[in-house]
Write a protein that holds these residues in place. Sequence first.
Motif, PDB file in Angstrom:
ATOM      1  N   GLU A 132     -24.089  18.332 -15.466  1.00 37.07           N
ATOM      2  CA  GLU A 132     -23.194  18.389 -14.554  1.00 37.07           C
ATOM      3  C   GLU A 132     -22.778  19.688 -13.905  1.00 37.07           C
ATOM      4  N   SER A 142     -19.157  14.382  -6.732  1.00 39.03           N
ATOM      5  CA  SER A 142     -19.303  12.877  -7.095  1.00 39.03           C
ATOM      6  C   SER A 142     -20.718  12.569  -7.421  1.00 39.03           C
ATOM      7  N   ALA A 143     -21.636  13.175  -6.754  1.00 34.86           N
ATOM      8  CA  ALA A 143     -23.090  13.149  -6.965  1.00 34.86           C
ATOM      9  C   ALA A 143     -23.475  13.761  -8.113  1.00 34.86           C
ATOM     10  N   ARG A 145     -21.691  14.227 -10.798  1.00 35.02           N
ATOM     11  CA  ARG A 145     -21.199  13.125 -11.922  1.00 35.02           C
ATOM     12  C   ARG A 145     -22.139  12.244 -12.277  1.00 35.02           C
ATOM     13  N   ARG A 146     -22.447  11.466 -11.072  1.00 37.46           N
ATOM     14  CA  ARG A 146     -23.040  10.248 -11.179  1.00 37.46           C
ATOM     15  C   ARG A 146     -24.713  10.597 -11.799  1.00 37.46           C
ATOM     16  N   ASN A 149     -25.008  11.462 -15.599  1.00 31.03           N
ATOM     17  CA  ASN A 149     -24.992  10.296 -16.346  1.00 31.03           C
ATOM     18  C   ASN A 149     -26.400   9.817 -16.460  1.00 31.03           C
ATOM     19  N   VAL A 150     -27.188   9.652 -15.431  1.00 33.76           N
ATOM     20  CA  VAL A 150     -28.503   9.083 -15.174  1.00 33.76           C
ATOM     21  C   VAL A 150     -29.262  10.045 -15.696  1.00 33.76           C
ATOM     22  N   ALA A 185     -30.043  12.545  -3.523  1.00 29.57           N
ATOM     23  CA  ALA A 185     -28.574  12.968  -3.442  1.00 29.57           C
ATOM     24  C   ALA A 185     -28.427  14.156  -2.499  1.00 29.57           C
TER      25      ALA A 185
END
Length: 193
Positions: A132, A142-143, A145-146, A149-150, A185
């Motif tokens: 991250e 926000s991108a 963080r998302r 996780n992926v 992203a």
Amino acid sequence: MRASKRQQVVDKAGELFSLHGFHPVGIERIIDEAEVARMTLYHHFASKEDLIRAVLEQRYAFIMDSMAAKLAAMPDASARLKGIFDWYGTWFRSPTFAGCLFERALAEFGDTCPTVTDVAVRYRNDLLAMIERLLREVVNRSAARRLANVYVMLLSGATADARAVGDSKAAARAWVAAQALLNEARADTGGVR
């Protein structure tokens, strides 16, 4: 230089746990294959769970140090992100690769033994945080963080594939997917904000 008896036990236990799992490998087998006395093992470890934790802590330190060394020489966040996937690819091709001990610990112990599984959870969380931080240099918060996780899921899946079917190129394929998501992203957010 000869390893200490404690290190001898940890190394042999790590090898056996990697190949066979935690529950199937008994203390007797570790003692026999490490060529130490029962008293020696129990002098250093109060229980099998303490030994498992020591093995996982050693693995955690090795991976984090090894990954940090690989990434340190890389010029930017994008290269370091790819470097993480490359590190996994190198691991998959190593002769000692037998899957992820952290995943194995979580699978075998679940939430019944936090002495063991908290090291596995810490590894996952620290890997997530590292990814991250790197992503925040190239996309918005926000991108990042998302995507982080992926990315962790892609690495976990690649590790499972590499172990299940001997696919040493699983990390490279996971990076192709990760890079596509990163490019998307960047296009959506216009980079870091």
